[in-house]
Design a protein around this motif. Structure first.
Motif, PDB file in Angstrom:
ATOM      1  N   ASP A 170      -7.139   0.284  -6.318  1.00 13.55           N
ATOM      2  CA  ASP A 170      -6.171   0.890  -5.396  1.00 13.55           C
ATOM      3  C   ASP A 170      -6.773   1.288  -4.050  1.00 13.55           C
ATOM      4  O   ASP A 170      -6.338   2.260  -3.413  1.00 13.55           O
ATOM      5  CB  ASP A 170      -5.486   2.104  -6.037  1.00 13.55           C
ATOM      6  CG  ASP A 170      -4.386   1.689  -7.006  1.00 13.55           C
ATOM      7  OD1 ASP A 170      -4.049   0.487  -7.040  1.00 13.55           O
ATOM      8  OD2 ASP A 170      -3.868   2.548  -7.726  1.00 13.55           O
ATOM      9  N   GLU A 171      -7.776   0.521  -3.597  1.00 10.87           N
ATOM     10  CA  GLU A 171      -8.363   0.790  -2.287  1.00 10.87           C
ATOM     11  C   GLU A 171      -7.297   0.648  -1.193  1.00 10.87           C
ATOM     12  O   GLU A 171      -6.472  -0.252  -1.216  1.00 10.87           O
ATOM     13  CB  GLU A 171      -9.510  -0.188  -2.003  1.00 10.87           C
ATOM     14  CG  GLU A 171     -10.705  -0.014  -2.925  1.00 10.87           C
ATOM     15  CD  GLU A 171     -10.584  -0.745  -4.244  1.00 10.87           C
ATOM     16  OE1 GLU A 171     -11.509  -0.658  -5.071  1.00 10.87           O
ATOM     17  OE2 GLU A 171      -9.533  -1.412  -4.457  1.00 10.87           O
TER      18      GLU A 171
ATOM     19  N   VAL B 162       2.070   3.898   2.978  1.00 15.42           N
ATOM     20  CA  VAL B 162       0.862   4.034   3.796  1.00 15.42           C
ATOM     21  C   VAL B 162       1.091   3.503   5.214  1.00 15.42           C
ATOM     22  O   VAL B 162       0.530   4.022   6.189  1.00 15.42           O
ATOM     23  CB  VAL B 162      -0.325   3.304   3.115  1.00 15.42           C
ATOM     24  CG1 VAL B 162      -1.438   3.016   4.106  1.00 15.42           C
ATOM     25  CG2 VAL B 162      -0.862   4.162   1.972  1.00 15.42           C
ATOM     26  N   TRP B 163       1.932   2.484   5.324  1.00 16.53           N
ATOM     27  CA  TRP B 163       2.149   1.860   6.636  1.00 16.53           C
ATOM     28  C   TRP B 163       3.004   2.704   7.566  1.00 16.53           C
ATOM     29  O   TRP B 163       3.198   2.346   8.730  1.00 16.53           O
ATOM     30  CB  TRP B 163       2.769   0.482   6.451  1.00 16.53           C
ATOM     31  CG  TRP B 163       1.914  -0.434   5.631  1.00 16.53           C
ATOM     32  CD1 TRP B 163       2.192  -0.950   4.402  1.00 16.53           C
ATOM     33  CD2 TRP B 163       0.613  -0.933   5.978  1.00 16.53           C
ATOM     34  NE1 TRP B 163       1.158  -1.736   3.964  1.00 16.53           N
ATOM     35  CE2 TRP B 163       0.173  -1.744   4.906  1.00 16.53           C
ATOM     36  CE3 TRP B 163      -0.224  -0.773   7.084  1.00 16.53           C
ATOM     37  CZ2 TRP B 163      -1.057  -2.386   4.914  1.00 16.53           C
ATOM     38  CZ3 TRP B 163      -1.453  -1.412   7.085  1.00 16.53           C
ATOM     39  CH2 TRP B 163      -1.858  -2.205   6.012  1.00 16.53           C
ATOM     40  N   GLN B 164       3.496   3.840   7.096  1.00 17.16           N
ATOM     41  CA  GLN B 164       4.253   4.755   7.954  1.00 17.16           C
ATOM     42  C   GLN B 164       3.327   5.742   8.670  1.00 17.16           C
ATOM     43  O   GLN B 164       3.763   6.731   9.243  1.00 17.16           O
ATOM     44  CB  GLN B 164       5.285   5.514   7.114  1.00 17.16           C
ATOM     45  CG  GLN B 164       6.312   4.602   6.464  1.00 17.16           C
ATOM     46  CD  GLN B 164       7.181   5.321   5.438  1.00 17.16           C
ATOM     47  OE1 GLN B 164       7.171   6.552   5.360  1.00 17.16           O
ATOM     48  NE2 GLN B 164       7.924   4.557   4.657  1.00 17.16           N
TER      49      GLN B 164
ATOM     50  N   VAL C 190      -8.130   0.872   6.082  1.00 16.91           N
ATOM     51  CA  VAL C 190      -7.686  -0.339   6.784  1.00 16.91           C
ATOM     52  C   VAL C 190      -8.611  -1.503   6.483  1.00 16.91           C
ATOM     53  O   VAL C 190      -8.167  -2.620   6.182  1.00 16.91           O
ATOM     54  CB  VAL C 190      -7.604  -0.094   8.309  1.00 16.91           C
ATOM     55  CG1 VAL C 190      -7.391  -1.413   9.052  1.00 16.91           C
ATOM     56  CG2 VAL C 190      -6.495   0.885   8.639  1.00 16.91           C
ATOM     57  N   GLU C 191      -9.921  -1.259   6.548  1.00 19.09           N
ATOM     58  CA  GLU C 191     -10.890  -2.319   6.316  1.00 19.09           C
ATOM     59  C   GLU C 191     -10.793  -2.865   4.898  1.00 19.09           C
ATOM     60  O   GLU C 191     -10.938  -4.074   4.677  1.00 19.09           O
ATOM     61  CB  GLU C 191     -12.308  -1.812   6.591  1.00 19.09           C
ATOM     62  CG  GLU C 191     -13.385  -2.886   6.493  1.00 19.09           C
ATOM     63  CD  GLU C 191     -13.111  -4.113   7.342  1.00 19.09           C
ATOM     64  OE1 GLU C 191     -13.404  -5.229   6.879  1.00 19.09           O
ATOM     65  OE2 GLU C 191     -12.569  -3.967   8.461  1.00 19.09           O
TER      66      GLU C 191
ATOM     67  N   ALA D 168       0.853  -1.192   0.000  1.00 17.30           N
ATOM     68  CA  ALA D 168       0.000   0.000   0.000  1.00 17.30           C
ATOM     69  C   ALA D 168       0.887   1.239   0.000  1.00 17.30           C
ATOM     70  O   ALA D 168       1.381   1.662   1.045  1.00 17.30           O
ATOM     71  CB  ALA D 168      -0.928  -0.004   1.219  1.00 17.30           C
ATOM     72  N   GLY D 169       1.097   1.760  -1.190  1.00 15.75           N
ATOM     73  CA  GLY D 169       1.877   2.982  -1.345  1.00 15.75           C
ATOM     74  C   GLY D 169       1.063   3.956  -2.164  1.00 15.75           C
ATOM     75  O   GLY D 169      -0.094   4.229  -1.825  1.00 15.75           O
TER      76      GLY D 169
END
Length: 324
Positions: free
Chosen positions: A162-163, A275-277, A246-247, A135-136
């Motif tokens: 790209d959700e 995204v994970w940052q 997230v969902e 997820a970027g």
């Protein structure tokens, strides 16, 4: 000594790693985006060439002659036969480039072309069994089981999919700000934060920024941290946007688990991408949800970057390893 190149090309940046036959990294180069679907073939080629050149120049500090015998292109937006032909043409341009101090000695069978999700899986976990949740700028979830069966969810691009990506988070934030400005939704600090970040006199000026400045996917996705920061400050609207992202990623991961893994099989899931940052515990929310839903799943941080995984795939082709 044999040398290989591994290239990770995404919607925001391109990374190239130069590796020798003992898996030692000799050089690393980074450049701009290389998803040709969104920026065009010529721009993608220039980014790839720049990243390759930087990696090789760095490698030349450690060895006098670099003979490249295998290469792996792990690129976003690559998955169809016509994409393979485009990348093969890019490779031919690389070989003929006078800018690259490389001795090319690649047999056609030692050219690997794949989606960037596969190299993210191999680099992140260290082998090709498990799931990667990338997820970027965009997003894709890809898994492979011990029988070699793959399953992909998402990766359909910024218009069709790209959700959970930075792009979709940014768009949702801008839409929420404009709806709040209209009076259709509750007020959100995203209005003020966007105005301050972009130097706007009014949120109405967002029209000029998005539609008239020629902003692309990369520039829009770069606004995602604003929505994330607002969520970290407790903004109700921003929190909802992050929770929905997230969902979506949990739902996509669950689809892969159910499709190719047995119910109690141990599975490593690696999360990669900007995204994970998140500052608002986005990754923690994802981990709690997916590990509660699947107790046999363990979510991990990447052991290596995707370009490293691309090198392993190239090396596998070269030496004929059965397992990575």
């Amino acid at each position: 000594m044999s040398y290989v190149l591994g290239i990770d090309g995404g919607g925001s940046k391109t990374v190239c790693i130069l590796m020798d036959g003992s898996r030692k990294v000799l050089g690393r180069g980074e450049a701009g985006a290389s998803n040709y679907q969104s920026i065009g073939i010529e721009a993608a080629f220039l980014s790839i060439r720049c990243a390759v050149n930087t990696a090789v120049i760095e490698g030349l500090k450690l060895t006098d002659n670099i003979k490249i015998e295998a290469i792996c292109f792990g690129l976003a937006g690559v998955g169809r036969s016509q994409d393979t032909e485009v990348v093969k043409n890019i490779f031919e341009e690389l070989k003929s480039s006078q800018f690259l101090p490389i001795d090319w000695a690649i047999h056609p069978s030692n050219i690997v072309i794949c989606n960037d999700a596969l190299i993210a899986l191999i680099g992140g976990i260290g082998n090709n069994i498990g799931i990667v949740v990338s997820a970027g700028t965009g997003s894709i979830i890809f898994g492979r089981n011990s029988q070699g069966k793959p399953k992909r969810v998402g990766g359909w691009g910024y218009i069709l999919g790209d959700e959970g990506s930075a792009y979709k988070i940014a768009v949702a934030g801008m839409q929420a700000a404009l709806k709040a400005y209209d009076g259709r939704e509750i007020l959100t600090r995203i209005i003020e934060d966007l105005q301050q970040h972009l130097g706007l006199a009014s949120i109405e000026d967002l029209i000029e920024v998005i539609y008239r400045r020629g902003w692309g996917v990369k520039e829009i996705a770069a606004l995602a941290p604003i929505i994330d920061a607002a969520a970290a400050q407790g903004d109700e609207v921003a929190i909802k946007i992050i929770d929905e992202a997230v969902e979506e990623l949990v739902k996509a991961t669950s689809t892969v688990v159910d499709a190719i893994f047995s119910p109690r099989e141990f599975i490593e899931v690696v999360t990669t991408g900007s995204v994970w940052q998140s500052k608002c515990n986005m990754r923690e929310k994802y981990v709690a949800s997916i590990e509660t839903r699947f107790p046999s799943v363990k979510v991990i941080l990447p052991r290596h970057e995707p370009a490293y995984g691309a090198c392993l795939l190239a090396l596998k082709k070269l030496v004929g390893e059965k397992e990575i």
